[in-house]
Design an enzyme around this catalytic site. Structure first.
Site, PDB file in Angstrom:
ATOM      1  N   LEU A   1       0.862  -1.183   0.000  1.00 23.07           N
ATOM      2  CA  LEU A   1       0.000   0.000   0.000  1.00 23.07           C
ATOM      3  C   LEU A   1       0.895   1.229   0.000  1.00 23.07           C
ATOM      4  O   LEU A   1       1.994   1.209   0.569  1.00 23.07           O
ATOM      5  CB  LEU A   1      -0.898   0.041   1.246  1.00 23.07           C
ATOM      6  CG  LEU A   1      -2.072  -0.932   1.342  1.00 23.07           C
ATOM      7  CD1 LEU A   1      -2.819  -0.713   2.654  1.00 23.07           C
ATOM      8  CD2 LEU A   1      -3.033  -0.780   0.164  1.00 23.07           C
ATOM      9  N   ASP A   2       0.402   2.298  -0.603  1.00 23.83           N
ATOM     10  CA  ASP A   2       1.119   3.568  -0.549  1.00 23.83           C
ATOM     11  C   ASP A   2       1.397   3.990   0.894  1.00 23.83           C
ATOM     12  O   ASP A   2       0.612   3.687   1.800  1.00 23.83           O
ATOM     13  CB  ASP A   2       0.273   4.693  -1.170  1.00 23.83           C
ATOM     14  CG  ASP A   2       0.328   4.700  -2.679  1.00 23.83           C
ATOM     15  OD1 ASP A   2       0.952   3.807  -3.266  1.00 23.83           O
ATOM     16  OD2 ASP A   2      -0.277   5.615  -3.263  1.00 23.83           O
ATOM     17  N   PHE A   3       2.444   4.735   1.064  1.00 23.84           N
ATOM     18  CA  PHE A   3       2.722   5.405   2.338  1.00 23.84           C
ATOM     19  C   PHE A   3       1.506   6.192   2.802  1.00 23.84           C
ATOM     20  O   PHE A   3       1.136   6.160   3.985  1.00 23.84           O
ATOM     21  CB  PHE A   3       3.930   6.336   2.142  1.00 23.84           C
ATOM     22  CG  PHE A   3       4.145   7.337   3.236  1.00 23.84           C
ATOM     23  CD1 PHE A   3       4.696   6.963   4.447  1.00 23.84           C
ATOM     24  CD2 PHE A   3       3.807   8.673   3.047  1.00 23.84           C
ATOM     25  CE1 PHE A   3       4.921   7.891   5.464  1.00 23.84           C
ATOM     26  CE2 PHE A   3       4.021   9.612   4.045  1.00 23.84           C
ATOM     27  CZ  PHE A   3       4.574   9.217   5.262  1.00 23.84           C
TER      28      PHE A   3
ATOM     29  N   LEU B   1       3.811   0.456  -4.397  1.00 25.64           N
ATOM     30  CA  LEU B   1       3.088   1.686  -4.675  1.00 25.64           C
ATOM     31  C   LEU B   1       3.747   2.935  -4.113  1.00 25.64           C
ATOM     32  O   LEU B   1       3.234   4.020  -4.242  1.00 25.64           O
ATOM     33  CB  LEU B   1       1.663   1.574  -4.095  1.00 25.64           C
ATOM     34  CG  LEU B   1       0.848   0.411  -4.637  1.00 25.64           C
ATOM     35  CD1 LEU B   1      -0.548   0.434  -4.047  1.00 25.64           C
ATOM     36  CD2 LEU B   1       0.781   0.460  -6.151  1.00 25.64           C
TER      37      LEU B   1
END
Length: 306
Positions: free
Chosen positions: A66-68, A302
């Site tokens: 998952l994105d930061f 991501l």
């Protein structure tokens, strides 16, 4: 959902082989640098030191990324065999994922299929971002498909905003953020692909949340639904005024839909109360299989390191 700390890790699914956590926003999964004061890996080691796998670099095997800036459901495998079974589901595109987001503007159609090929942006100063095919500097674009369903129209800090459910049918880097931006409805708080606005006008986070996850491994069905963070009671800036589709109905549809491309060719819904048969653990992962898994995971990474 309050900001992340080492103590407040939220678990939404747990078995002997898997955990699904509700990841906080603005939190890296892991880090090779000492500068990161808090990561999901550190939260896991603090909460479950007895579950850490000594054969891994970080103690835990993350099944996807998952994105930061993105919050929500993230699956963690507790051993090599479980990681391999989850990897097989992702590779065969049998995983169901759905996200909630607030996007700029009022999306007029109740349902939109976004079909823009996505490639890496080679433009100077943008080399850590992605772009759609036809954009100047777009390198090696790959087919990408996202389903968007509108839930509500309203205002965020006085600006028109839509609350949407996003289902990525492919797994490209930054896919949801790029697709929403290309549609003309960037995600609220997305400083990379959103509208050019002053920093002080941005909300406290990017409004993208991994809401639902189902991984139908042969041994068990990993299924988790996380709490909706985009509610007026949790964020006074969000003021919905028109319901387009009730979220509860879409949740039921997600839970009862058959798994994409099931191995046996049949339509077999998956839920925690009806686990798939357990045929025994798969054989140990070979080095070649591990290398293949790492190559595949790079497609789902991501968030660049810098």
């Amino acid at each position: 959902m309050e900001p992340g700390s080492v103590e407040n890790l939220s678990i939404v699914y747990q078995s002997s082989d898997f955990l699904v956590v509700n990841k906080h926003w603005d939190l890296r999964i892991d880090s090779k640098t000492w500068r990161e004061t808090l990561t999901l890996q550190k939260q896991l080691c603090h909460r479950f030191p007895e579950l850490a796998d000594p054969d891994t670099c970080y103690g835990f095997r993350f099944c996807h990324q998952l994105d930061f800036s993105t919050s929500g459901a993230l699956c963690v495998a507790l051993n090599k065999a479980a990681a391999g079974s989850a990897y097989k589901c992702f590779k065969e595109r049998r995983v169901t994922k759905a996200y909630l987001a607030l996007v700029r503007g009022h999306v007029q159609e109740s349902q939109v299929t976004i079909n823009y090929a996505i490639g890496r942006n080679t433009t100077e100063g943008r080399t850590h971002t992605m772009c759609i095919e036809g954009t100047h500097g777009c390198e090696n674009p790959k087919p990408s498909l996202t389903e968007l369903l509108v839930l509500e129209h309203g205002l965020y800090a006085g600006d028109p905003v839509s609350k949407v459910l996003l289902k990525p049918l492919t797994g490209r880097t930054h896919q949801l953020r790029v697709h929403c931006s290309a549609l003309g409805h960037p995600i609220v708080g997305d400083l990379t692909y959103g509208q050019a606005e002053d920093q002080e006008d941005q909300p406290f986070r990017m409004m993208l949340h991994a809401f639902y996850l189902r991984i139908p491994t042969q041994a068990e069905c990993v299924e988790a639904c996380t709490p909706d963070p985009f509610l007026p009671a949790l964020d006074a800036c969000w003021n919905p005024h028109t319901c387009v589709q009730p979220l509860e109905q879409l949740i039921q549809a997600l839970q009862t839909d058959p798994d994409p491309n099931p191995v046996d060719g049949g339509q077999r819904p998956c839920s925690p109360s009806t686990p798939l048969p357990r045929p025994g653990r798969p054989p140990p992962e070979t080095e070649a299989q591990r290398a293949s898994c790492l190559q595949w995971l790079s497609e789902w990474t991501l968030e660049p390191e810098n």
